[in-house]
Motif scaffolding. Sequence first.
Motif, PDB file in Angstrom:
ATOM      1  N   SER A 182     -13.103  -9.503   8.091  1.00 52.31           N
ATOM      2  CA  SER A 182     -13.031  -8.983   6.720  1.00 52.31           C
ATOM      3  C   SER A 182     -14.429  -8.557   6.304  1.00 52.31           C
ATOM      4  O   SER A 182     -15.425  -9.143   6.748  1.00 52.31           O
ATOM      5  CB  SER A 182     -12.507 -10.044   5.754  1.00 52.31           C
ATOM      6  OG  SER A 182     -12.571  -9.539   4.424  1.00 52.31           O
ATOM      7  N   LYS A 211     -13.257 -13.450   1.311  1.00 51.79           N
ATOM      8  CA  LYS A 211     -11.962 -13.242   1.988  1.00 51.79           C
ATOM      9  C   LYS A 211     -11.962 -13.896   3.364  1.00 51.79           C
ATOM     10  O   LYS A 211     -10.934 -14.391   3.828  1.00 51.79           O
ATOM     11  CB  LYS A 211     -11.653 -11.748   2.114  1.00 51.79           C
ATOM     12  CG  LYS A 211     -11.309 -11.062   0.799  1.00 51.79           C
ATOM     13  CD  LYS A 211     -10.744  -9.663   1.105  1.00 51.79           C
ATOM     14  CE  LYS A 211     -10.837  -8.755  -0.086  1.00 51.79           C
ATOM     15  NZ  LYS A 211     -10.337  -7.409   0.201  1.00 51.79           N
ATOM     16  N   SER A 244       0.012  -0.465  12.854  1.00 54.97           N
ATOM     17  CA  SER A 244       1.100  -0.172  11.906  1.00 54.97           C
ATOM     18  C   SER A 244       0.565   0.482  10.635  1.00 54.97           C
ATOM     19  O   SER A 244       1.332   0.699   9.703  1.00 54.97           O
ATOM     20  CB  SER A 244       1.849  -1.454  11.541  1.00 54.97           C
ATOM     21  OG  SER A 244       1.059  -2.239  10.683  1.00 54.97           O
ATOM     22  N   TRP A 274       0.309   5.085  -1.484  1.00 54.18           N
ATOM     23  CA  TRP A 274       0.483   6.344  -0.724  1.00 54.18           C
ATOM     24  C   TRP A 274       1.445   7.267  -1.468  1.00 54.18           C
ATOM     25  O   TRP A 274       1.230   8.476  -1.559  1.00 54.18           O
ATOM     26  CB  TRP A 274       1.028   6.081   0.688  1.00 54.18           C
ATOM     27  CG  TRP A 274       0.097   5.376   1.650  1.00 54.18           C
ATOM     28  CD1 TRP A 274       0.364   4.244   2.355  1.00 54.18           C
ATOM     29  CD2 TRP A 274      -1.235   5.766   2.055  1.00 54.18           C
ATOM     30  NE1 TRP A 274      -0.713   3.900   3.148  1.00 54.18           N
ATOM     31  CE2 TRP A 274      -1.696   4.823   2.989  1.00 54.18           C
ATOM     32  CE3 TRP A 274      -2.075   6.821   1.709  1.00 54.18           C
ATOM     33  CZ2 TRP A 274      -2.957   4.893   3.578  1.00 54.18           C
ATOM     34  CZ3 TRP A 274      -3.337   6.904   2.293  1.00 54.18           C
ATOM     35  CH2 TRP A 274      -3.761   5.945   3.212  1.00 54.18           C
ATOM     36  N   HIS A 277       0.833  -1.202   0.000  1.00 49.85           N
ATOM     37  CA  HIS A 277       0.000   0.000   0.000  1.00 49.85           C
ATOM     38  C   HIS A 277       0.871   1.257   0.000  1.00 49.85           C
ATOM     39  O   HIS A 277       0.459   2.319  -0.482  1.00 49.85           O
ATOM     40  CB  HIS A 277      -0.980  -0.007   1.177  1.00 49.85           C
ATOM     41  CG  HIS A 277      -2.269   0.658   0.821  1.00 49.85           C
ATOM     42  ND1 HIS A 277      -3.362  -0.023   0.349  1.00 49.85           N
ATOM     43  CD2 HIS A 277      -2.599   1.968   0.802  1.00 49.85           C
ATOM     44  CE1 HIS A 277      -4.308   0.843   0.060  1.00 49.85           C
ATOM     45  NE2 HIS A 277      -3.873   2.059   0.326  1.00 49.85           N
TER      46      HIS A 277
HETATM   47  N1  LIG Z   1       4.111   0.917   9.496  1.00 47.39           N
HETATM   48  C1  LIG Z   1       4.657   0.149   8.570  1.00 47.39           C
HETATM   49  O1  LIG Z   1       5.836  -0.144   8.595  1.00 47.39           O
HETATM   50  C2  LIG Z   1       3.786  -0.416   7.520  1.00 47.39           C
HETATM   51  C3  LIG Z   1       4.235  -1.467   6.734  1.00 47.39           C
HETATM   52  C4  LIG Z   1       3.351  -2.043   5.820  1.00 47.39           C
HETATM   53  C5  LIG Z   1       2.094  -1.512   5.691  1.00 47.39           C
HETATM   54  N2  LIG Z   1       1.708  -0.441   6.419  1.00 47.39           N
HETATM   55  C6  LIG Z   1       0.357   0.130   6.274  1.00 47.39           C
HETATM   56  O2  LIG Z   1      -0.576  -0.874   6.632  1.00 47.39           O
HETATM   57  C7  LIG Z   1      -1.744  -0.754   5.814  1.00 47.39           C
HETATM   58  C8  LIG Z   1      -2.014  -2.066   5.104  1.00 47.39           C
HETATM   59  O3  LIG Z   1      -0.989  -2.265   4.166  1.00 47.39           O
HETATM   60  P1  LIG Z   1      -1.082  -3.424   3.111  1.00 47.39           P
HETATM   61  O4  LIG Z   1       0.042  -3.284   2.157  1.00 47.39           O
HETATM   62  O5  LIG Z   1      -1.309  -4.690   3.848  1.00 47.39           O
HETATM   63  O6  LIG Z   1      -2.392  -2.865   2.380  1.00 47.39           O
HETATM   64  P2  LIG Z   1      -3.459  -3.580   1.580  1.00 47.39           P
HETATM   65  O7  LIG Z   1      -2.903  -4.872   1.166  1.00 47.39           O
HETATM   66  O8  LIG Z   1      -3.902  -2.614   0.549  1.00 47.39           O
HETATM   67  O9  LIG Z   1      -4.617  -3.785   2.709  1.00 47.39           O
HETATM   68  C9  LIG Z   1      -5.901  -3.529   2.361  1.00 47.39           C
HETATM   69  C10 LIG Z   1      -6.853  -4.226   3.328  1.00 47.39           C
HETATM   70  O10 LIG Z   1      -7.310  -3.279   4.266  1.00 47.39           O
HETATM   71  C11 LIG Z   1      -8.668  -3.515   4.527  1.00 47.39           C
HETATM   72  N3  LIG Z   1      -9.408  -2.249   4.302  1.00 47.39           N
HETATM   73  C12 LIG Z   1      -9.130  -1.279   3.431  1.00 47.39           C
HETATM   74  N4  LIG Z   1     -10.033  -0.267   3.510  1.00 47.39           N
HETATM   75  C13 LIG Z   1     -10.904  -0.638   4.457  1.00 47.39           C
HETATM   76  C14 LIG Z   1     -12.066  -0.040   4.993  1.00 47.39           C
HETATM   77  N5  LIG Z   1     -12.502   1.148   4.597  1.00 47.39           N
HETATM   78  N6  LIG Z   1     -12.717  -0.707   5.959  1.00 47.39           N
HETATM   79  C15 LIG Z   1     -12.271  -1.904   6.379  1.00 47.39           C
HETATM   80  N7  LIG Z   1     -11.167  -2.505   5.889  1.00 47.39           N
HETATM   81  C16 LIG Z   1     -10.494  -1.886   4.946  1.00 47.39           C
HETATM   82  C17 LIG Z   1      -9.183  -4.545   3.549  1.00 47.39           C
HETATM   83  O11 LIG Z   1      -9.461  -5.733   4.223  1.00 47.39           O
HETATM   84  P3  LIG Z   1     -10.829  -6.568   3.912  1.00 47.39           P
HETATM   85  O12 LIG Z   1     -11.195  -6.269   2.501  1.00 47.39           O
HETATM   86  O13 LIG Z   1     -10.421  -7.952   4.162  1.00 47.39           O
HETATM   87  O14 LIG Z   1     -11.851  -6.075   4.880  1.00 47.39           O
HETATM   88  C18 LIG Z   1      -8.064  -4.700   2.558  1.00 47.39           C
HETATM   89  O15 LIG Z   1      -7.886  -6.028   2.122  1.00 47.39           O
HETATM   90  C19 LIG Z   1      -1.469   0.414   4.855  1.00 47.39           C
HETATM   91  O16 LIG Z   1      -2.086   1.571   5.349  1.00 47.39           O
HETATM   92  C20 LIG Z   1       0.031   0.541   4.873  1.00 47.39           C
HETATM   93  O17 LIG Z   1       0.475   1.847   4.555  1.00 47.39           O
HETATM   94  C21 LIG Z   1       2.535   0.108   7.327  1.00 47.39           C
END
Ligand SMILES: NC(=O)c1ccc[n+]([C@@H]2O[C@H](COP(=O)([O-])OP(=O)(O)OC[C@H]3O[C@@H](n4cnc5c(N)ncnc54)[C@H](OP(=O)(O)O)[C@@H]3O)[C@@H](O)[C@H]2O)c1
Length: 322
Positions: free
Chosen positions: A187, A192, A243, A48, A44
């Motif tokens: 989810s 899913k 995170s 961003w 993700h």
């Molecule tokens: N801090 C760090 O080091 C770090 C590292 C990696 C990622 N991140 C952050 O963690 C987040 C996830 O990253 P990722 O790469 O795993 O992203 P991703 O694969 O795009 O995750 C998307 C998932 O989030 C859920 N989602 C999205 N919008 C939603 C909503 N409005 N309501 C409910 N669920 C929602 C969905 O789950 P369902 O469809 O199953 O409900 C979707 O499958 C991002 O914001 C990313 O920037 C941070």
Amino acid sequence: MLAAYAASQSASDPLSGLVIGERPDPEPRPGWSVVTLKAAGLNHHDVWSLKGVGLPADRLPMVLGCDGAGLDEEGNEVIVHAVVASEGWHGDETLDPRRTLLSELHDGTLAEKVLVPTANLVPKPAGLDWHTAACLSTAWLTAYRMLFSSAGLTPGATVLVQGAGGGVATALIQLGAATGYRVWATSRDEAKRARALEIGADAVFEPGVRLPERVDAVMETVGAATWSHSVNSLRPGGTVVISGATSGDAPAKAELTKIYFKQLRVVGSTMGNRQELERLARLVDSRGISPAVDSEFALADARAGFEKMVAGDLFGKVVITT
Ligand SMILES: NC(=O)c1ccc[n+]([C@@H]2O[C@H](COP(=O)([O-])OP(=O)(O)OC[C@H]3O[C@@H](n4cnc5c(N)ncnc54)[C@H](OP(=O)(O)O)[C@@H]3O)[C@@H](O)[C@H]2O)c1
């Protein structure tokens, strides 16, 4: 070389700034290595960057991508660690206030080649295939630290993972299941939820429902949409590890009263360090964990993978092969 890069940024139409095209090959630099990539992964974070979050516009054009694995200049099989410390920093690189991730200051991994500090190369265990190796540097590393360092849990504990389909979330489910946690997941999507059970979740729930019992820890990456449920689902003294905030970082209710009254811990967690990446690779190899991969695209077709990520229409990682 062919690369997927951000040429411009738009918060409302992030894909308008994505270009798959030619960029100059990396220039050799003392203390750094050129890695010829075999595979990379989308995160993700790449969306961003296209939205203008975390990547200042004056650094464009920027090759995207944090995850990757390939061959170094000597032909060694390596995984690329994405956290780049500033010069002279000692200690955990994730705590360096001037650290960057690949694609924030230095070109990233969605390319045929990437230049990285030689200290950021982690040997790829021989048993890991390129797809698996290319999934580990970001989402999987983040999940590893959340679960094993930040949560303060021991095996047998019950962990709730919000938003089961995401890259971090699927990693949390698979790592938790492989190491003796009881993993529950939510989810929005019935298919899913079924997939989450297949990859190791013990039980799955629709977002926001009351759980059969309160959990020891919640793994939060969804943010605003699930925050209240995360706080409400914890036992007294429990921990929410956060995170990410894909759905926004300003929940309608901060739940401050419940946080202090139930004596909850809110722990921020970001990426992991090089040693954790090395241990993660060994764990995935020795336990035969196969990361959930939603889809695979050649680099020339990477836009299709970005479209799936923007739509939230995925389960697990999107792998890009070079
Ligand atoms: N801090 C760090 O080091 C770090 C590292 C990696 C990622 N991140 C952050 O963690 C987040 C996830 O990253 P990722 O790469 O795993 O992203 P991703 O694969 O795009 O995750 C998307 C998932 O989030 C859920 N989602 C999205 N919008 C939603 C909503 N409005 N309501 C409910 N669920 C929602 C969905 O789950 P369902 O469809 O199953 O409900 C979707 O499958 C991002 O914001 C990313 O920037 C941070």
